[in-house]
Design a protein around this motif. Sequence first.
Motif, PDB file in Angstrom:
ATOM      1  N   GLY A  49     -20.975 -17.855  -8.896  1.00 44.83           N
ATOM      2  CA  GLY A  49     -20.555 -17.804 -10.293  1.00 44.83           C
ATOM      3  C   GLY A  49     -21.681 -17.180 -11.089  1.00 44.83           C
ATOM      4  N   THR A  50     -21.379 -16.801 -12.316  1.00 42.53           N
ATOM      5  CA  THR A  50     -22.412 -16.224 -13.167  1.00 42.53           C
ATOM      6  C   THR A  50     -22.659 -17.135 -14.357  1.00 42.53           C
ATOM      7  OG1 THR A  50     -20.808 -14.938 -14.466  1.00 42.53           O
ATOM      8  CG2 THR A  50     -21.803 -13.845 -12.560  1.00 42.53           C
ATOM      9  N   LEU A  51     -23.886 -17.078 -14.863  1.00 40.34           N
ATOM     10  CA  LEU A  51     -24.199 -17.683 -16.153  1.00 40.34           C
ATOM     11  C   LEU A  51     -24.063 -16.572 -17.179  1.00 40.34           C
ATOM     12  CD1 LEU A  51     -27.345 -19.869 -15.426  1.00 40.34           C
ATOM     13  CD2 LEU A  51     -25.088 -20.662 -16.140  1.00 40.34           C
ATOM     14  N   ASN A  52     -23.290 -16.818 -18.192  1.00 41.32           N
ATOM     15  CA  ASN A  52     -23.098 -15.847 -19.261  1.00 41.32           C
ATOM     16  C   ASN A  52     -24.029 -16.228 -20.404  1.00 41.32           C
ATOM     17  OD1 ASN A  52     -20.411 -14.137 -18.639  1.00 41.32           O
ATOM     18  ND2 ASN A  52     -20.328 -16.163 -17.707  1.00 41.32           N
ATOM     19  N   ILE A  53     -24.957 -15.333 -20.701  1.00 37.56           N
ATOM     20  CA  ILE A  53     -25.981 -15.606 -21.700  1.00 37.56           C
ATOM     21  C   ILE A  53     -25.769 -14.686 -22.898  1.00 37.56           C
ATOM     22  CG2 ILE A  53     -28.457 -15.800 -22.138  1.00 37.56           C
ATOM     23  CD1 ILE A  53     -27.482 -17.506 -19.727  1.00 37.56           C
ATOM     24  N   SER A  54     -25.524 -15.285 -24.061  1.00 39.66           N
ATOM     25  CA  SER A  54     -25.383 -14.495 -25.281  1.00 39.66           C
ATOM     26  C   SER A  54     -26.767 -14.240 -25.866  1.00 39.66           C
ATOM     27  CB  SER A  54     -24.526 -15.228 -26.313  1.00 39.66           C
ATOM     28  OG  SER A  54     -24.562 -14.519 -27.544  1.00 39.66           O
ATOM     29  N   ILE A  55     -27.058 -12.957 -26.104  1.00 39.70           N
ATOM     30  CA  ILE A  55     -28.315 -12.583 -26.756  1.00 39.70           C
ATOM     31  C   ILE A  55     -28.024 -12.053 -28.164  1.00 39.70           C
ATOM     32  CG2 ILE A  55     -29.549 -12.169 -24.600  1.00 39.70           C
ATOM     33  CD1 ILE A  55     -29.129  -9.109 -25.178  1.00 39.70           C
ATOM     34  N   SER A  56     -26.824 -12.353 -28.658  1.00 32.28           N
ATOM     35  CA  SER A  56     -26.366 -11.896 -29.970  1.00 32.28           C
ATOM     36  C   SER A  56     -27.343 -12.336 -31.065  1.00 32.28           C
ATOM     37  CB  SER A  56     -24.982 -12.477 -30.247  1.00 32.28           C
ATOM     38  OG  SER A  56     -24.489 -12.036 -31.481  1.00 32.28           O
ATOM     39  N   PRO A  57     -27.610 -11.481 -32.031  1.00 23.02           N
ATOM     40  CA  PRO A  57     -26.911 -10.231 -32.352  1.00 23.02           C
ATOM     41  C   PRO A  57     -27.430  -9.025 -31.560  1.00 23.02           C
ATOM     42  CG  PRO A  57     -28.566 -10.620 -34.000  1.00 23.02           C
ATOM     43  CD  PRO A  57     -28.612 -11.797 -33.040  1.00 23.02           C
ATOM     44  N   ASN A  58     -28.394  -9.257 -30.658  1.00 24.62           N
ATOM     45  CA  ASN A  58     -28.906  -8.153 -29.846  1.00 24.62           C
ATOM     46  C   ASN A  58     -27.883  -7.743 -28.799  1.00 24.62           C
ATOM     47  OD1 ASN A  58     -31.338  -8.398 -31.262  1.00 24.62           O
ATOM     48  ND2 ASN A  58     -32.165  -9.833 -29.762  1.00 24.62           N
ATOM     49  N   THR A  59     -28.062  -6.534 -28.267  1.00 19.06           N
ATOM     50  CA  THR A  59     -27.222  -6.042 -27.184  1.00 19.06           C
ATOM     51  C   THR A  59     -28.125  -5.514 -26.080  1.00 19.06           C
ATOM     52  OG1 THR A  59     -27.049  -3.849 -28.178  1.00 19.06           O
ATOM     53  CG2 THR A  59     -25.298  -5.420 -28.717  1.00 19.06           C
ATOM     54  N   PHE A  60     -27.542  -5.253 -24.923  1.00 22.14           N
ATOM     55  CA  PHE A  60     -28.327  -4.707 -23.822  1.00 22.14           C
ATOM     56  C   PHE A  60     -27.617  -3.517 -23.210  1.00 22.14           C
ATOM     57  CE2 PHE A  60     -25.367  -6.962 -21.219  1.00 22.14           C
ATOM     58  CZ  PHE A  60     -25.435  -6.390 -19.967  1.00 22.14           C
ATOM     59  N   LYS A  61     -28.409  -2.708 -22.505  1.00 17.35           N
ATOM     60  CA  LYS A  61     -27.865  -1.555 -21.792  1.00 17.35           C
ATOM     61  C   LYS A  61     -28.629  -1.389 -20.492  1.00 17.35           C
ATOM     62  CE  LYS A  61     -26.980   3.343 -22.147  1.00 17.35           C
ATOM     63  NZ  LYS A  61     -27.354   4.591 -22.743  1.00 17.35           N
TER      64      LYS A  61
END
Length: 149
Positions: A49-61
């Motif tokens: 399974g994955t852990l979903n980590i919100s880094i909002s309001p930042n984004t990643f690429k």
Amino acid sequence: MSRITVKGIVVRGHQVASQPSDVYPYGTLEKQKPFFKMLGLDLESFFNGTLNISISPNTFKMNRPEFTFEHVEWTDLHPPETFSFSRCTLIYKSVRYAGWVYYPHPETKIRHFENPSIIEILTQKVPDIHYGAEVEIEINSSEITISAG
């Protein structure tokens, strides 16, 4: 390798990686792992399974991930998908967990929209982690770029 630390919050994902759903009769990671292993990345020691980590309001690429596997035919339920992986470290309650940023490329992933503020992490089972938990992720900044939101 240049590492940076990003703060985030554990959020609920689509819950298809770890368990059967109305879309898949199996957890997707359980089916994907043998394909990734054949391509050179052994993820058997990590939780299905994955852990979903919100880094909002930042984004990643993803820029130059360590692994990119193009057009992986891991299911007959939809066309092949492309996946990228970059090593990371998850830090929760001062404990460090080795892991990978798991990035199913959105242009090949037809079933679920992925928010660019959500980083999916593969790691071992983390005791007592829960939605809303504050975590930190150490990432390789030459492979992943974080943009201020």
